[in-house]
Write an enzyme that holds these catalytic residues in place. Structure first.
Site, PDB file in Angstrom:
ATOM      1  N   ASP A 118       0.863  -1.183   0.000  1.00  0.00           N
ATOM      2  CA  ASP A 118       0.000   0.000   0.000  1.00  0.00           C
ATOM      3  C   ASP A 118       0.891   1.222   0.000  1.00  0.00           C
ATOM      4  OD1 ASP A 118      -2.435  -1.339  -0.005  1.00  0.00           O
ATOM      5  OD2 ASP A 118      -2.574  -1.381   2.179  1.00  0.00           O
ATOM      6  N   ASP A 132      -6.985  -1.278  -4.675  1.00  0.00           N
ATOM      7  CA  ASP A 132      -8.076  -0.965  -3.751  1.00  0.00           C
ATOM      8  C   ASP A 132      -9.034   0.050  -4.373  1.00  0.00           C
ATOM      9  OD1 ASP A 132      -6.872  -2.632  -1.868  1.00  0.00           O
ATOM     10  OD2 ASP A 132      -5.881  -0.977  -0.831  1.00  0.00           O
TER      11      ASP A 132
END
Length: 172
Positions: A118, A132
């Protein structure tokens, strides 16, 4: 080419593009930003090299990759059913490609690294990645498309109430 095959092909092309962009962006972050390091891009946007053991936005941490793989397989089967049904809805390929592409992008990370990379950090929000974003937009579109199609069909049928909202007055 049949309409069903065209829908599936569009979904697969979008899926491939999502996976490629997701993996390329994560690779750049892993190569150029040390793990745990934060780089300010804008006052409200940082790039931060982190790892996530959960699902989107760090929820439900430490889910085994096998469980996620089964869930993604079921999702892909459902989306194949949606895109290949007798009368495919216009634009159903869009959420299908976004959802499957995002899911595959994160699954690739889990298989390769044991966790998802991330890197997009906003204030007061969990760090996330392009996969995402793709999954989130895909879910929103999957929920919105049936309503938009219903409104379009009602307008085509000459329904003057098509597209009206509850906040609009009923008339004089």
């Amino acid at each position: 080419m049949s309409p069903r095959l065209a829908v599936l092909l569009k979904a697969l092309l979008l899926c491939g593009a999502v996976v490629a962009l997701d993996q390329a962006s994560k690779g750049l972050v892993r190569d150029r930003i040390a793990r745990g390091e934060t780089v300010e891009v804008l006052p409200f946007l940082d790039l931060e090299n982190t790892r996530n053991n959960g699902i989107a936005f760090g929820l439900a941490g430490d889910i085994p990759a096998g469980v996620i793989a089964v869930a993604i397989g079921l999702l892909m089967g459902l989306l194949a059913f949606i895109t290949l049904r007798a009368e495919p809805r216009p634009y159903v390929w869009l959420p299908a490609g976004l959802l499957v592409g995002g899911a595959l992008g994160n699954l690739i990370d889990r298989i390769r690294d044991g966790a998802v990379t991330d890197f997009i950090a906003l204030p007061n929000w969990p760090t996330f990645n392009l996969a995402d974003v793709s999954i989130t937009v895909g879910v929103i579109l999957l929920l919105l498309l049936p309503e938009l199609a219903r409104r379009r069909e009602a307008r085509e049928d000459g329904d003057p109430e098509a597209g009206a909202t509850a906040s609009e007055p009923d008339g004089p």
